[in-house]
Enzyme design. Structure first.
Site, PDB file in Angstrom:
ATOM      1  N   GLU A   1       0.844  -1.187   0.000  1.00 20.00           N
ATOM      2  CA  GLU A   1       0.000   0.000   0.000  1.00 20.00           C
ATOM      3  C   GLU A   1       0.885   1.246   0.000  1.00 20.00           C
ATOM      4  OE1 GLU A   1      -3.151   0.277   2.850  1.00 20.00           O
ATOM      5  OE2 GLU A   1      -3.983  -1.681   2.309  1.00 20.00           O
TER       6      GLU A   1
ATOM      7  N   ASP B   1      -9.724   2.655   8.128  1.00 21.99           N
ATOM      8  CA  ASP B   1      -9.880   3.900   7.364  1.00 21.99           C
ATOM      9  C   ASP B   1     -10.904   4.815   8.030  1.00 21.99           C
ATOM     10  OD1 ASP B   1      -8.105   2.977   5.373  1.00 21.99           O
ATOM     11  OD2 ASP B   1      -9.743   2.112   4.205  1.00 21.99           O
TER      12      ASP B   1
ATOM     13  N   HIS C   1      -5.087   0.417  -2.209  1.00 17.79           N
ATOM     14  CA  HIS C   1      -5.300  -0.990  -1.869  1.00 17.79           C
ATOM     15  C   HIS C   1      -4.845  -1.825  -3.076  1.00 17.79           C
ATOM     16  CE1 HIS C   1      -8.850  -0.001   1.091  1.00 17.79           C
ATOM     17  NE2 HIS C   1      -7.672   0.383   1.558  1.00 17.79           N
TER      18      HIS C   1
ATOM     19  N   HIS D   1      -5.065   6.796  -0.303  1.00 15.31           N
ATOM     20  CA  HIS D   1      -4.195   5.629  -0.219  1.00 15.31           C
ATOM     21  C   HIS D   1      -4.652   4.544  -1.168  1.00 15.31           C
ATOM     22  CE1 HIS D   1      -6.944   4.211   3.055  1.00 15.31           C
ATOM     23  NE2 HIS D   1      -6.641   3.030   2.587  1.00 15.31           N
TER      24      HIS D   1
END
Length: 164
Positions: A36, A111, A100, A98
């Protein structure tokens, strides 16, 4: 099409992400694969304060840490960069992004917890931070965007248009 647009169900909230910002995100995601990655969304609001325009991003600071299913954004140099952006361009912290890798762009409980903490932390000066999650991988990107109003339920924004 040169931007990706998201809106709330009632169309009162909108987020605009130009293709140039998404290109930069894609480069960072591809280079971090299979881990990530993430960073900060910077921009401004329109005059009616119902549309956030993401003008640029801050890539993961040097003290960020990540693995295939987790990311912790660091803080090295962030305050200085945000201060410079405000002083020079009147742009500021809008939220977080961000990645995944090879997975969906759905948000996790972590999150939700992190973004709720940000919206309730006066040091961020952002009572409605935005979270952009990029899922998938090269040429098969998927996007989810959320707004986290202070002391309120998160709002999922739907994609208005897909990039060509």
């Amino acid at each position: 099409m040169n931007e990706l647009n998201f809106t709330s169900e009632n169309q009162k909230l909108k987020v605009v992400i130009p293709n140039i910002v998404l290109d930069e995100i894609h480069i960072l995601c591809t280079s971090s694969y299979p881990n990530e990655t993430g960073g900060i969304l910077v921009g401004f609001y329109n005059e009616q304060y119902n549309s956030a325009i993401i003008s640029k991003l801050i890539p993961p600071p040097s003290d960020s840490k990540s693995g295939p299913t987790w990311f912790i954004r660091g803080i090295n140099g962030v305050k200085k960069k945000l201060d410079q952006l405000w002083y020079n361009e009147k742009e500021y912290y809008i939220g977080e992004w961000h990645y995944h890798p090879g997975s969906s762009s759905n948000l996790s409980n972590q999150d939700i917890k992190q973004m709720s903490e940000i919206s309730n932390n006066d040091n961020y000066k952002c009572p409605e931070p935005i979270l952009l999650i990029v899922g998938g991988e090269y040429k098969n990107w998927e996007y989810s965007t959320y707004v986290f109003p202070k002391n309120n339920k998160l709002i999922h924004l739907d994609v208005l248009n897909e990039l060509c």
